[in-house]
Design a protein around this motif. Structure first.
Motif, PDB file in Angstrom:
ATOM      1  N   ASP A 147     -42.964  58.403  -3.280  1.00 12.73           N
ATOM      2  CA  ASP A 147     -43.310  57.465  -2.218  1.00 12.73           C
ATOM      3  C   ASP A 147     -42.768  56.081  -2.585  1.00 12.73           C
ATOM      4  OD1 ASP A 147     -45.548  56.932   0.112  1.00 12.73           O
ATOM      5  OD2 ASP A 147     -45.321  55.229  -1.247  1.00 12.73           O
ATOM      6  N   GLU A 148     -41.981  55.508  -1.678  1.00 12.32           N
ATOM      7  CA  GLU A 148     -41.290  54.262  -2.020  1.00 12.32           C
ATOM      8  C   GLU A 148     -42.242  53.150  -2.460  1.00 12.32           C
ATOM      9  OE1 GLU A 148     -38.785  52.833   1.108  1.00 12.32           O
ATOM     10  OE2 GLU A 148     -37.544  51.673  -0.266  1.00 12.32           O
ATOM     11  N   GLN A 149     -43.397  53.053  -1.783  1.00 10.48           N
ATOM     12  CA  GLN A 149     -44.341  51.992  -2.168  1.00 10.48           C
ATOM     13  C   GLN A 149     -45.017  52.321  -3.504  1.00 10.48           C
ATOM     14  OE1 GLN A 149     -47.858  51.452   0.265  1.00 10.48           O
ATOM     15  NE2 GLN A 149     -47.969  49.263  -0.232  1.00 10.48           N
ATOM     16  N   MET A 150     -45.489  53.535  -3.635  1.00  6.31           N
ATOM     17  CA  MET A 150     -46.218  53.890  -4.862  1.00  6.31           C
ATOM     18  C   MET A 150     -45.298  54.025  -6.084  1.00  6.31           C
ATOM     19  SD  MET A 150     -49.387  56.211  -3.517  1.00  6.31           S
ATOM     20  CE  MET A 150     -48.520  57.376  -2.505  1.00  6.31           C
ATOM     21  N   ARG A 151     -44.003  54.173  -5.822  1.00  4.96           N
ATOM     22  CA  ARG A 151     -43.013  54.226  -6.918  1.00  4.96           C
ATOM     23  C   ARG A 151     -43.106  52.977  -7.790  1.00  4.96           C
ATOM     24  NH1 ARG A 151     -37.497  55.063  -4.333  1.00  4.96           N
ATOM     25  NH2 ARG A 151     -38.571  56.946  -3.626  1.00  4.96           N
ATOM     26  N   GLN A 152     -43.509  51.859  -7.181  1.00  3.72           N
ATOM     27  CA  GLN A 152     -43.602  50.600  -7.936  1.00  3.72           C
ATOM     28  C   GLN A 152     -44.598  50.682  -9.079  1.00  3.72           C
ATOM     29  OE1 GLN A 152     -43.126  47.033  -4.921  1.00  3.72           O
ATOM     30  NE2 GLN A 152     -44.214  48.720  -3.921  1.00  3.72           N
ATOM     31  N   THR A 153     -45.553  51.603  -8.971  1.00  9.91           N
ATOM     32  CA  THR A 153     -46.520  51.836 -10.048  1.00  9.91           C
ATOM     33  C   THR A 153     -45.774  52.116 -11.355  1.00  9.91           C
ATOM     34  OG1 THR A 153     -47.891  52.915  -8.380  1.00  9.91           O
ATOM     35  CG2 THR A 153     -48.562  53.201 -10.662  1.00  9.91           C
ATOM     36  N   LEU A 154     -44.627  52.800 -11.225  1.00 14.83           N
ATOM     37  CA  LEU A 154     -43.882  53.234 -12.414  1.00 14.83           C
ATOM     38  C   LEU A 154     -43.056  52.112 -13.049  1.00 14.83           C
ATOM     39  CD1 LEU A 154     -42.675  56.714 -11.075  1.00 14.83           C
ATOM     40  CD2 LEU A 154     -44.724  56.201 -12.389  1.00 14.83           C
ATOM     41  N   GLN A 155     -43.064  50.933 -12.429  1.00 19.86           N
ATOM     42  CA  GLN A 155     -42.387  49.788 -13.061  1.00 19.86           C
ATOM     43  C   GLN A 155     -43.138  49.328 -14.313  1.00 19.86           C
ATOM     44  OE1 GLN A 155     -41.214  48.176  -8.675  1.00 19.86           O
ATOM     45  NE2 GLN A 155     -41.841  46.579 -10.097  1.00 19.86           N
ATOM     46  N   CYS A 156     -44.387  49.753 -14.452  1.00 26.08           N
ATOM     47  CA  CYS A 156     -45.297  49.259 -15.502  1.00 26.08           C
ATOM     48  C   CYS A 156     -44.706  49.401 -16.907  1.00 26.08           C
ATOM     49  CB  CYS A 156     -46.614  50.025 -15.435  1.00 26.08           C
ATOM     50  SG  CYS A 156     -47.805  49.520 -16.677  1.00 26.08           S
ATOM     51  N   ILE A 157     -44.841  48.332 -17.712  1.00 27.38           N
ATOM     52  CA  ILE A 157     -44.415  48.396 -19.116  1.00 27.38           C
ATOM     53  C   ILE A 157     -45.628  48.380 -20.058  1.00 27.38           C
ATOM     54  CG2 ILE A 157     -42.080  47.496 -18.791  1.00 27.38           C
ATOM     55  CD1 ILE A 157     -43.171  44.702 -19.616  1.00 27.38           C
ATOM     56  N   ARG A 158     -46.827  48.592 -19.496  1.00 24.07           N
ATOM     57  CA  ARG A 158     -48.052  48.786 -20.288  1.00 24.07           C
ATOM     58  C   ARG A 158     -48.396  47.591 -21.192  1.00 24.07           C
ATOM     59  NH1 ARG A 158     -48.106  52.507 -17.094  1.00 24.07           N
ATOM     60  NH2 ARG A 158     -48.072  54.734 -17.559  1.00 24.07           N
ATOM     61  N   CYS A 159     -48.408  46.394 -20.583  1.00 26.30           N
ATOM     62  CA  CYS A 159     -48.770  45.213 -21.374  1.00 26.30           C
ATOM     63  C   CYS A 159     -50.268  44.965 -21.351  1.00 26.30           C
ATOM     64  CB  CYS A 159     -48.024  43.980 -20.868  1.00 26.30           C
ATOM     65  SG  CYS A 159     -48.575  43.425 -19.228  1.00 26.30           S
ATOM     66  N   GLY A 160     -50.950  45.447 -20.312  1.00 27.76           N
ATOM     67  CA  GLY A 160     -52.402  45.246 -20.227  1.00 27.76           C
ATOM     68  C   GLY A 160     -52.819  43.904 -19.646  1.00 27.76           C
ATOM     69  N   ALA A 161     -51.859  43.062 -19.227  1.00 27.04           N
ATOM     70  CA  ALA A 161     -52.233  41.745 -18.686  1.00 27.04           C
ATOM     71  C   ALA A 161     -53.132  41.885 -17.456  1.00 27.04           C
ATOM     72  CB  ALA A 161     -50.996  40.926 -18.344  1.00 27.04           C
ATOM     73  N   CYS A 162     -52.896  42.933 -16.654  1.00 26.64           N
ATOM     74  CA  CYS A 162     -53.716  43.089 -15.429  1.00 26.64           C
ATOM     75  C   CYS A 162     -55.176  43.293 -15.782  1.00 26.64           C
ATOM     76  CB  CYS A 162     -53.174  44.222 -14.562  1.00 26.64           C
ATOM     77  SG  CYS A 162     -53.101  45.848 -15.340  1.00 26.64           S
ATOM     78  N   MET A 163     -55.445  44.051 -16.864  1.00 26.32           N
ATOM     79  CA  MET A 163     -56.856  44.230 -17.216  1.00 26.32           C
ATOM     80  C   MET A 163     -57.431  42.963 -17.841  1.00 26.32           C
ATOM     81  SD  MET A 163     -56.308  47.391 -19.878  1.00 26.32           S
ATOM     82  CE  MET A 163     -55.110  48.135 -18.779  1.00 26.32           C
ATOM     83  N   ASN A 164     -56.614  42.272 -18.636  1.00 27.82           N
ATOM     84  CA  ASN A 164     -57.104  41.034 -19.258  1.00 27.82           C
ATOM     85  C   ASN A 164     -57.536  40.006 -18.218  1.00 27.82           C
ATOM     86  OD1 ASN A 164     -56.247  42.306 -21.551  1.00 27.82           O
ATOM     87  ND2 ASN A 164     -54.509  40.967 -21.944  1.00 27.82           N
ATOM     88  N   HIS A 165     -56.893  40.043 -17.052  1.00 19.55           N
ATOM     89  CA  HIS A 165     -57.176  39.043 -16.026  1.00 19.55           C
ATOM     90  C   HIS A 165     -58.056  39.578 -14.904  1.00 19.55           C
ATOM     91  CE1 HIS A 165     -53.812  37.264 -18.164  1.00 19.55           C
ATOM     92  NE2 HIS A 165     -54.114  36.111 -17.632  1.00 19.55           N
ATOM     93  N   CYS A 166     -58.539  40.795 -15.032  1.00 18.64           N
ATOM     94  CA  CYS A 166     -59.309  41.401 -13.944  1.00 18.64           C
ATOM     95  C   CYS A 166     -60.792  41.060 -14.060  1.00 18.64           C
ATOM     96  CB  CYS A 166     -59.139  42.923 -13.951  1.00 18.64           C
ATOM     97  SG  CYS A 166     -60.131  43.736 -12.686  1.00 18.64           S
TER      98      CYS A 166
END
Lengths: 483, 224
Positions: A314-333
């Motif tokens: 899925d073109e939109q959900m494909r962006q999920t796979l751009q992740c480089i696993r830095c964890g910044a999203c959880m640190n700021h959530c």
């Protein structure tokens, strides 16, 4: 020996109600709240200090996003190129569609070498496939060697953060754990002494182990190279000292060229822990060559799908796979900060976990997770590769509560979060709002009979104030203003 | 169908669900990005490297190119190093032999024949480097058949020789200028300070698994 005892907790996903119960437990625990708040404040401040120039950061993020999107746009070709070059370099490449397949491949390699001990560098994909349990069931000790992972394993727990696995533990708890579980160790809260204890235990294991396992941060197709990012040196130990090195990674980690890794690496460490660089950047291009005196004699790479192809389709959900696993999203959530990593019950917690886990485990088991967000947007803003996480959360909320749109393949567990009541409410809403006359009648009635609104409204009022129509509708208010 | 064929088939099918134009090759964008960053002048690169790696907890000694062996003797004495692992087939290895340093231990056989001794009976190792990176204070370590990869990993002290003329501004410069892609070793390494961890309550501790100390001998002056 007791200190190599396996983690016996199974990472069973906790269903919806269980997620809410766990989250509520952590929210009510001032001790854990303080640990996470403190750690996240620390990581946010360290990251911010690395990016003093917002314009430069924006340019860096755009470049990193460009590289990841380019890599994904050529993913099948890059995987084939990677495989061909790894084989040329003497690396055996394996492919696994499911966790069971990945574990079977690794177990088979271990059995051929008749090993009883595997030392492991940090690998979230190995957590994802629950490799340690599979090894344990086969009588092989899979020992974590990253200090945080070692602590978590010793405690029989799971990592609560993808970068800092033992972030939920205090040094007092770790001191107690070591005194209890490591033979011949007495209680000490001195961090240097605690690290020395871990070092001594694990150095013996590096020396003994026949097999070392690692993750991969970036795989380079053009040269057949695996890059590993770390501070401790345990990753280097696992990939250098044992006779056999097995690397495991998700299929999305491949990039075309070594140069493409540079901007990603620079953002990874700065976003993750606020470091400009890690102590080690380990660039591996094959096992020991003729004439070399060390390095593994045999090397393997296991490429794991586990739902990634579903996101890719899925073109939109494909962006999920751009992740480089830095964890910044959880640190700021704000949600992660309050409930910690364990409440999610998935290998990957926090915002990235909420958008990747449904592909790995299906929406039936994970449909509540995309709801565990305030949609404040912080995760999307700090993401170094610009994954639009809030958009993907909204998309998955919709997929969880609706059937697949015509012409779209349903996701695994599509519509699992659907309830008869909610469906009816949505239908009623749509019916009303698409008929102007009926809507005006409804608004007229609702504003005048607002005193009849019940104080208890099904599940809504469990944690929210009751919905009550306003005294005047917006339309009426505007009409008054115009007068 | 094999797992490989299934995965690739799914990806190929998935790739057709694309409406946005395919992203351009990012090579030019990457080159432009690094060209747009402020450049440290050539003569200040070694200084920047030294400051940065010192901040990463390394010990840096600037030493005239012809006198590094004397400096090494001082370091060996100051740290009480009883045995020093070295690579006999390298230029610096031969210089060490010629200088007659006490406790020299050649890395002259496969690790499998002396793994335990390597882990337990070596105090320090000395290696060369392929260069260094100013921006982050990073050494480029390039192990090969004569200078194995465990030298910079297993002994508690790692001593490294860095030539000030080999310092480049960024990792990108290193990869491009040194043409890494033309011939990577089995294990190229970037090393930025001694081994460390902050896994216990975000408290920094050195010597997690690799060297506890990193000593850099930064070679200065006219090339010999």
């Amino acid at each position: 020996m007791s200190h190599t005892t396996q983690n016996t907790h199974t990472l069973q996903f906790v269903p919806g109600a269980e997620f809410k119960r766990r989250a509520a437990e952590v929210v009510a625990n001032p001790f854990l709240r303080k640990s996470f708040r403190g750690a996240m404040d620390f990581l946010m401040a360290k990251r911010a200090a690395q990016f003093p120039d917002p314009e430069l950061l924006e340019r860096q993020r755009s470049l990193a996003e460009h590289i990841r999107r380019y890599s994904l746009s050529r993913l099948p070709q890059l995987l084939e190129q990677l495989e061909a070059n790894l084989v040329k370099n003497g690396v055996k490449v394996h492919w696994a569609e499911t966790p069971d397949e990945a574990n079977a491949i690794i177990l088979d390699i271990c059995r051929r070498h008749d090993t009883k001990l595997m030392v492991k560098g940090k690998s979230m994909v190995s957590e994802e496939v629950e490799l340690n349990h599979a090894m344990h069931d086969a009588g092989i000790d899979a020992l974590e060697s990253d200090m945080g992972e070692y602590i978590v394993q010793l405690a029989g727990e799971k990592p609560s953060h993808i970068i800092m696995p033992a972030i939920h533990k205090t040094k007092q708890q770790i001191a107690e754990l070591f005194a209890e579980k490591v033979p011949g160790v007495s209680y000490t809260e001195d961090v240097d002494a605690l690290i020395q204890i871990g070092r001594d235990v694990l150095r013996k294991k590096f020396m003994e182990a026949e097999v070392g396992l690692s993750g991969v941060n970036f795989a380079v197709a053009e040269t057949g190279t695996l890059c590993l990012v770390e501070n401790e040196g345990n990753g280097r130990m696992c990939t250098t000292v044992p006779n056999v090195h097995i690397a495991i990674t998700g299929i999305e980690k491949v990039v075309e060229k070594l140069e493409h890794v540079v901007p990603l690496y620079g953002l990874l460490t700065r976003s993750a822990t606020g470091q400009a660089i890690t102590t080690y950047f380990n660039v591996i291009t094959g096992p020991r060559r003729a004439g070399e005196k060390d390095g593994p004699q045999e090397m393997h790479l296991v490429l794991v799908d586990n739902g990634r192809t579903q996101a890719f389709a899925d073109e939109q959900m494909r962006q999920t796979l751009q992740c480089i696993r830095c964890g910044a999203c959880m640190n700021h959530c704000p949600v992660y900060t309050r409930i910690g990593g364990h409440a999610y019950g998935t290998t990957y917690p926090g915002p990235i976990g909420e958008i990747i886990s449904p592909h790995m485990m299906g929406l039936a088991a994970t449909h509540v997770l995309p709801g565990a967000s305030t949609l404040c947007g912080a995760c999307g803003e700090v993401c170094p590769v610009k994954i639009p996480i809030p958009d993907l959360l909204i998309r998955l909320r919709e997929e969880a509560t609706h059937d697949a749109k015509p012409g779209h393949a349903p996701l695994v567990g599509q519509g699992a979060g659907k309830t008869a009541f909610a469906s009816l409410a949505y239908k009623g809403f749509a019916f009303l709002y698409s008929r102007p006359a009926l809507y005006r009648l409804f608004a007229w009635t609702a504003t005048r009979f607002r005193f009849l609104t019940p104080a208890k409204q099904a599940g809504w009022t469990d944690s929210r104030t009751p919905l009550k129509p306003a005294a005047k509708s917006l339309r009426d208010l505007l009409a008054e203003r115009r007068r | 169908m094999s797992a490989r064929d299934n995965i690739l088939a799914k990806l190929r099918a998935g790739a057709t669900h694309t409406t946005a134009p395919a992203p351009l090759n990012p090579d030019a964008a990457i080159a432009e990005h690094y060209a747009s960053l402020p450049r440290t002048p050539k003569e200040q690169l070694a200084q920047e490297f030294a400051e940065k790696i010192t901040a990463w907890h390394a010990e840096v000694h600037r030493v005239p190119r012809g006198q590094w062996v004397d400096k090494l003797k001082e370091v060996v004495a100051a740290k009480g190093i009883r045995n020093l692992l070295y690579a006999p087939a390298t230029t610096h290895g031969r210089a060490l032999e010629a200088a007659g340093i006490q406790g020299l231990k050649p890395y002259d056989r496969p690790i499998d024949e002396w793994k335990q001794a390597l882990f337990e009976n070596v105090d320090a190792a000395i290696t060369g480097t392929r260069g260094a990176i100013a921006e982050t204070g990073t050494m480029i370590v390039w192990p090969d058949a004569s200078e194995p990869r465990t030298m910079s990993l297993v002994p508690p002290i790692h001593i490294a020789l860095v030539d000030e003329d080999s310092v480049v501004p960024t990792l990108y410069d290193a990869i491009v200028q040194q043409k890494w892609t033309d011939g990577l070793p089995t294990n190229a390494l970037l090393v930025t300070g001694p081994s460390k961890t902050a896994d216990i309550q975000q408290t920094l501790a050195y010597g997690a698994h690799g060297p506890k100390e990193l000593v850099v001998l930064l070679l200065t002056g006219e090339a010999l």
